[in-house]
Scaffold this motif. Structure first.
Motif, PDB file in Angstrom:
ATOM      1  N   SER A  24       0.819  -1.219   0.000  1.00 35.39           N
ATOM      2  CA  SER A  24       0.000   0.000   0.000  1.00 35.39           C
ATOM      3  C   SER A  24       0.852   1.268   0.000  1.00 35.39           C
ATOM      4  O   SER A  24       0.395   2.319  -0.433  1.00 35.39           O
ATOM      5  CB  SER A  24      -0.920   0.025   1.221  1.00 35.39           C
ATOM      6  OG  SER A  24      -0.189   0.360   2.397  1.00 35.39           O
ATOM      7  N   ALA A  26       1.511   2.841   2.571  1.00 34.35           N
ATOM      8  CA  ALA A  26       1.015   3.661   3.686  1.00 34.35           C
ATOM      9  C   ALA A  26       2.084   3.779   4.772  1.00 34.35           C
ATOM     10  O   ALA A  26       2.934   2.905   4.929  1.00 34.35           O
ATOM     11  CB  ALA A  26      -0.251   3.044   4.269  1.00 34.35           C
ATOM     12  N   LYS A  90      -7.877  -3.553   7.026  1.00 34.49           N
ATOM     13  CA  LYS A  90      -7.763  -2.442   6.075  1.00 34.49           C
ATOM     14  C   LYS A  90      -8.654  -1.274   6.488  1.00 34.49           C
ATOM     15  O   LYS A  90      -8.229  -0.117   6.467  1.00 34.49           O
ATOM     16  CB  LYS A  90      -8.105  -2.921   4.665  1.00 34.49           C
ATOM     17  CG  LYS A  90      -7.051  -3.854   4.094  1.00 34.49           C
ATOM     18  CD  LYS A  90      -7.452  -4.401   2.739  1.00 34.49           C
ATOM     19  CE  LYS A  90      -6.367  -5.286   2.162  1.00 34.49           C
ATOM     20  NZ  LYS A  90      -6.730  -5.820   0.833  1.00 34.49           N
ATOM     21  N   CYS A  93      -7.191   0.376   9.590  1.00 40.28           N
ATOM     22  CA  CYS A  93      -5.978   1.126   9.239  1.00 40.28           C
ATOM     23  C   CYS A  93      -6.346   2.491   8.674  1.00 40.28           C
ATOM     24  O   CYS A  93      -5.715   3.500   9.012  1.00 40.28           O
ATOM     25  CB  CYS A  93      -5.127   0.351   8.234  1.00 40.28           C
ATOM     26  SG  CYS A  93      -4.169  -1.002   8.951  1.00 40.28           S
ATOM     27  N   GLU A  94      -7.356   2.533   7.829  1.00 38.42           N
ATOM     28  CA  GLU A  94      -7.779   3.813   7.257  1.00 38.42           C
ATOM     29  C   GLU A  94      -8.327   4.737   8.340  1.00 38.42           C
ATOM     30  O   GLU A  94      -8.076   5.945   8.320  1.00 38.42           O
ATOM     31  CB  GLU A  94      -8.795   3.585   6.142  1.00 38.42           C
ATOM     32  CG  GLU A  94      -8.153   2.949   4.926  1.00 38.42           C
ATOM     33  CD  GLU A  94      -9.077   2.786   3.737  1.00 38.42           C
ATOM     34  OE1 GLU A  94     -10.290   3.090   3.845  1.00 38.42           O
ATOM     35  OE2 GLU A  94      -8.581   2.354   2.679  1.00 38.42           O
ATOM     36  N   ALA A  97      -5.246   5.943  10.260  1.00 40.27           N
ATOM     37  CA  ALA A  97      -4.406   6.821   9.436  1.00 40.27           C
ATOM     38  C   ALA A  97      -5.125   8.126   9.102  1.00 40.27           C
ATOM     39  O   ALA A  97      -4.485   9.124   8.768  1.00 40.27           O
ATOM     40  CB  ALA A  97      -4.000   6.106   8.152  1.00 40.27           C
ATOM     41  N   ILE A 101      -6.457   4.568   1.993  1.00 35.33           N
ATOM     42  CA  ILE A 101      -5.201   3.897   1.650  1.00 35.33           C
ATOM     43  C   ILE A 101      -5.430   3.081   0.389  1.00 35.33           C
ATOM     44  O   ILE A 101      -6.434   2.376   0.270  1.00 35.33           O
ATOM     45  CB  ILE A 101      -4.733   2.993   2.808  1.00 35.33           C
ATOM     46  CG1 ILE A 101      -4.430   3.842   4.047  1.00 35.33           C
ATOM     47  CG2 ILE A 101      -3.517   2.169   2.398  1.00 35.33           C
ATOM     48  CD1 ILE A 101      -4.167   3.044   5.309  1.00 35.33           C
ATOM     49  N   TRP A 103      -4.895   0.047  -1.336  1.00 35.38           N
ATOM     50  CA  TRP A 103      -4.461  -1.298  -0.950  1.00 35.38           C
ATOM     51  C   TRP A 103      -3.999  -2.132  -2.131  1.00 35.38           C
ATOM     52  O   TRP A 103      -3.662  -3.276  -1.975  1.00 35.38           O
ATOM     53  CB  TRP A 103      -5.579  -2.010  -0.191  1.00 35.38           C
ATOM     54  CG  TRP A 103      -5.842  -1.377   1.130  1.00 35.38           C
ATOM     55  CD1 TRP A 103      -6.875  -0.567   1.456  1.00 35.38           C
ATOM     56  CD2 TRP A 103      -5.028  -1.459   2.307  1.00 35.38           C
ATOM     57  NE1 TRP A 103      -6.763  -0.147   2.757  1.00 35.38           N
ATOM     58  CE2 TRP A 103      -5.642  -0.683   3.306  1.00 35.38           C
ATOM     59  CE3 TRP A 103      -3.839  -2.118   2.609  1.00 35.38           C
ATOM     60  CZ2 TRP A 103      -5.115  -0.546   4.586  1.00 35.38           C
ATOM     61  CZ3 TRP A 103      -3.306  -1.989   3.879  1.00 35.38           C
ATOM     62  CH2 TRP A 103      -3.937  -1.210   4.852  1.00 35.38           C
TER      63      TRP A 103
END
Length: 104
Positions: A24, A26, A90, A93-94, A97, A101, A103
């Motif tokens: 990603s 990220a 996922k 994580c977004e 963050a 993102i 992926w």
């Protein structure tokens, strides 16, 4: 499933998570220590993913709460939401963050 099979399956999921983060691009740091994977974000928030051998589950803790995943039909599925583990990782994580993102 015996304990050896459980660990092999969890290892594969952890590898998939690592590869997804790497692919990603990220800004997410991750570290695996023993049975625990820690994802850390720029704001120092964390997602903790760990294997629970006695129950043959994977547990995820994040800003959104705690979630337990069991292997159902060859998919690690959340007992609360029905989401698959990788999809929830996922999504969380977004949230951590604070951005979308890619992926890949």
């Amino acid at each position: 499933m015996n304990d050896t099979e459980f660990h092999q399956l969890v290892d594969a999921q952890m590898q998939l998570i690592e590869e997804s983060i790497d692919d990603s691009g990220a800004d997410i740091d991750y570290e695996v220590t023993g049975n625990v994977m820690t994802l850390e974000f720029e704001d120092r928030s964390q997602i903790i993913i760990n294997r629970q051998e006695p129950m043959h589950e994977i547990w995820l803790a994040s800003k959104s709460g705690g979630f337990h995943f069991k292997l159902v039909d060859n998919k690690w599925t959340c007992s609360k939401t029905g989401m698959e583990l990788i999809a929830m990782v996922k999504e969380e994580c977004e949230k951590h963050a604070g951005e979308t993102i890619d992926w890949a």
